[in-house]
Design a protein around this motif. Structure first.
Motif, short mmCIF file in Angstrom:
data_model
loop_
_atom_site.label_atom_id
_atom_site.label_comp_id
_atom_site.label_asym_id
_atom_site.label_seq_id
_atom_site.Cartn_x
_atom_site.Cartn_y
_atom_site.Cartn_z
N LYS A 224 13.20 6.68 -8.19
CA LYS A 224 13.87 7.72 -7.42
C LYS A 224 15.27 7.31 -6.98
N LYS A 225 15.57 6.01 -7.10
CA LYS A 225 16.92 5.56 -6.79
C LYS A 225 17.18 4.23 -7.49
N ILE A 226 18.46 3.99 -7.73
CA ILE A 226 18.91 2.73 -8.31
C ILE A 226 19.94 2.18 -7.35
N SER A 227 19.77 0.92 -6.98
CA SER A 227 20.65 0.31 -5.99
C SER A 227 21.63 -0.66 -6.62
N LEU A 228 22.83 -0.66 -6.06
CA LEU A 228 23.85 -1.64 -6.42
C LEU A 228 23.72 -2.78 -5.42
N GLY A 229 23.54 -3.98 -5.92
CA GLY A 229 23.43 -5.13 -5.02
C GLY A 229 24.74 -5.34 -4.29
#
Length: 139
Positions: A33-38
């Motif tokens: 449901k989401k993709i995160s940028l570190g």
């Protein structure tokens, strides 16, 4: 056809996928449901985000992406990471990426009664409305 609505918030790309036949659509309830940028300052984190977006697009056969446009200046301006994520998504392997302004989404909501699927999490509502607006106006 599958389309994806995205809202960029902090370091997250919040995702909603719709399947459409040009007149009707339904929410595809995916696990992701989401993709995160570190860390947006670390090259490997940025490349990892780009690869995750590309993989998501390919695995889910996304043909169009609609991103909720963020303000560039003022009180509601997006942060540096959201601009980075937007650029990386625009470089994705999908054929078409469009930005949808919040004003366009509000106008569409005002003219059409949009019911939110029960399969959505609350934080996905704006991404869903962005996808519906993009599909509705065929921008």
């Amino acid at each position: 056809m599958k389309i994806c609505g995205i809202e960029l918030k902090a370091s997250d790309a919040i995702l909603v996928v719709l399947e459409t036949d040009e007149e009707r659509f339904h929410h595809v309830n995916l696990k992701e449901k989401k993709i995160s940028l570190g860390d947006g300052d670390v090259n490997t984190d940025v490349l990892s985000f780009k690869e995750a977006i590309d993989t998501f697009v390919i695995d889910n056969q996304i043909e169009k992406i609609f991103i909720k446009k963020r303000g560039k200046i003022g009180r509601f301006a997006g942060g540096a990471n959201t601009f980075k994520m937007e650029g990386l998504i625009q470089l994705s392997t999908v054929g078409e990426v469009k930005l949808i302004s919040p004003q366009t989404t509000a106008a569409m909501q005002k003219k059409n009664k949009i019911e939110l699927p029960t399969t959505l999490n609350a934080y996905q509502h704006d991404a869903y409305l962005t996808a519906v607006t993009g599909m509705h106006f065929k921008v």
